[in-house]
Design a protein around this motif. Structure first.
Motif, short mmCIF file in Angstrom:
data_model
loop_
_atom_site.label_atom_id
_atom_site.label_comp_id
_atom_site.label_asym_id
_atom_site.label_seq_id
_atom_site.Cartn_x
_atom_site.Cartn_y
_atom_site.Cartn_z
N VAL A 4 0.86 -1.19 0.00
CA VAL A 4 0.00 0.00 0.00
C VAL A 4 0.89 1.23 0.00
N GLU A 104 -8.50 7.36 12.27
CA GLU A 104 -7.25 7.17 11.52
C GLU A 104 -7.15 5.78 10.91
N GLN A 105 -7.86 4.82 11.49
CA GLN A 105 -7.76 3.42 11.06
C GLN A 105 -8.83 3.04 10.03
N ARG A 108 -7.54 1.66 6.60
CA ARG A 108 -6.87 0.37 6.78
C ARG A 108 -7.90 -0.74 6.95
N LEU A 111 -9.43 -1.70 3.58
CA LEU A 111 -8.55 -2.51 2.75
C LEU A 111 -8.44 -3.93 3.30
N GLU A 112 -8.39 -4.07 4.60
CA GLU A 112 -8.34 -5.40 5.20
C GLU A 112 -9.63 -6.16 4.93
N THR A 141 -1.85 6.11 7.60
CA THR A 141 -2.01 5.05 8.59
C THR A 141 -2.19 3.70 7.93
N ALA A 142 -2.81 3.68 6.75
CA ALA A 142 -3.04 2.43 6.04
C ALA A 142 -1.86 1.99 5.20
N ALA A 143 -0.90 2.87 4.97
CA ALA A 143 0.15 2.65 3.96
C ALA A 143 1.39 1.96 4.53
N ASP A 144 2.07 1.25 3.65
CA ASP A 144 3.41 0.75 3.96
C ASP A 144 4.45 1.83 3.70
N THR A 174 0.04 5.94 15.01
CA THR A 174 -0.93 5.07 14.34
C THR A 174 -0.33 4.06 13.37
N ASN A 175 0.93 4.23 12.95
CA ASN A 175 1.49 3.30 11.97
C ASN A 175 3.01 3.30 12.09
#
Length: 259
Positions: A4, A104-105, A108, A111-112, A141-144, A174-175
């Motif tokens: 991501v 913030e999540q 994510r 996508l999960e 927060t969702a990204a790699d 958050t990440n």
């Protein structure tokens, strides 16, 4: 859910949306399954991939704020990438999410859930809005990793430090795994002494990797959205298309590194 990547810069007009569409198409050319997510209420990515936001009844807004399963909003495009589209309704999402616990999540979790529903992609590219609000923080927060498109002019430097501060905060709270993959120079005019000087200064100014080659400034990028395709389809053999193909290859190599 694959790799991501958030494509982010709080400054507008830096070819952020063009980069998401073009890199998505380039990764698809390489045989990867790609999802692009339009997180900008202007819906420019959606329009650029041949879909009129005004014709849509469901979009990423209902997914983020109304609990709609993402797979019900995802659309296939002619460029070979899947699209989670945006409409002007998304402008309300900042306010609607602001008071929610775990805002913030939210991306994510979306996508999960796609993966849980059997919808898998090798890459997810997030087209962030030109701000550092709730949607951008949710994307980070969702990204790699995050890629920062940067126009090769002095004023474009000013917002990058603030974005990097936000990335630092996201890492803290958050990440923890978020990494800055580098700067993507865009709208580059190699004939300009100023543009060359700005390009050369990026590594020392920000201490970040710089993707090569820089994306050239060309009218072909402005023409592509009118045809609802990326430049890889409308002007396949141009320097701009080839530059994005090279950067896509660099992304694949970067993703293969051990984390």
């Amino acid at each position: 859910m694959g790799t991501v990547l958030a494509i982010a810069n709080q400054k507008g007009g830096v070819a952020k949306t063009t980069s998401v569409a073009s890199l998505g198409a380039a990764l698809a050319e390489l045989g990867h399954r790609v999802l692009v997510v339009d997180l900008d209420p202007q819906g420019s990515l959606t329009f650029s991939l041949g879909i009129d936001p005004e014709d849509l009844h469901v979009s990423v807004h209902q997914v983020l704020t109304g609990g709609l399963p993402a797979q019900e909003a995802v659309l296939a495009t002619e460029d070979g990438v899947d699209l989670l589209p945006a409409t002007i309704e998304l402008a309300r999402a900042e306010a609607e999410l602001l008071t929610r616990t775990g805002r913030e999540q939210v991306l994510r979790a979306v996508l999960e859930q796609l993966v849980d529903d059997g919808v898998e992609h090798d890459w997810v590219l997030l087209d962030c809005p030109p701000s550092l609000g709730v949607l951008t923080v949710a994307a980070l927060t969702a990204a790699d990793g995050v890629v920062i498109p940067l126009q090769c002019e002095t004023l474009s430097h000013r917002g990058v430090s603030q974005l990097l501060d936000t990335v630092h905060d996201v890492r803290r709270f958050t990440n923890r795994g978020l990494e800055v993959w580098g700067v993507l120079p865009t709208l580059y005019d190699g004939r300009s002494t100023h543009a060359r000087a700005v390009l050369e200064s990026i590594p020392s100014t920000f201490e970040l990797d710089v993707f090569e080659p820089p994306i050239p400034k060309t009218i072909r990028f402005a023409e592509a959205p009118a045809r609802g395709r990326s430049i890889l389809a409308t002007a396949r053999s141009t320097k701009g298309a080839e530059a994005y193909r090279s950067v896509a290859g660099a992304l694949v190599e970067r993703a293969a590194r051990p984390r």
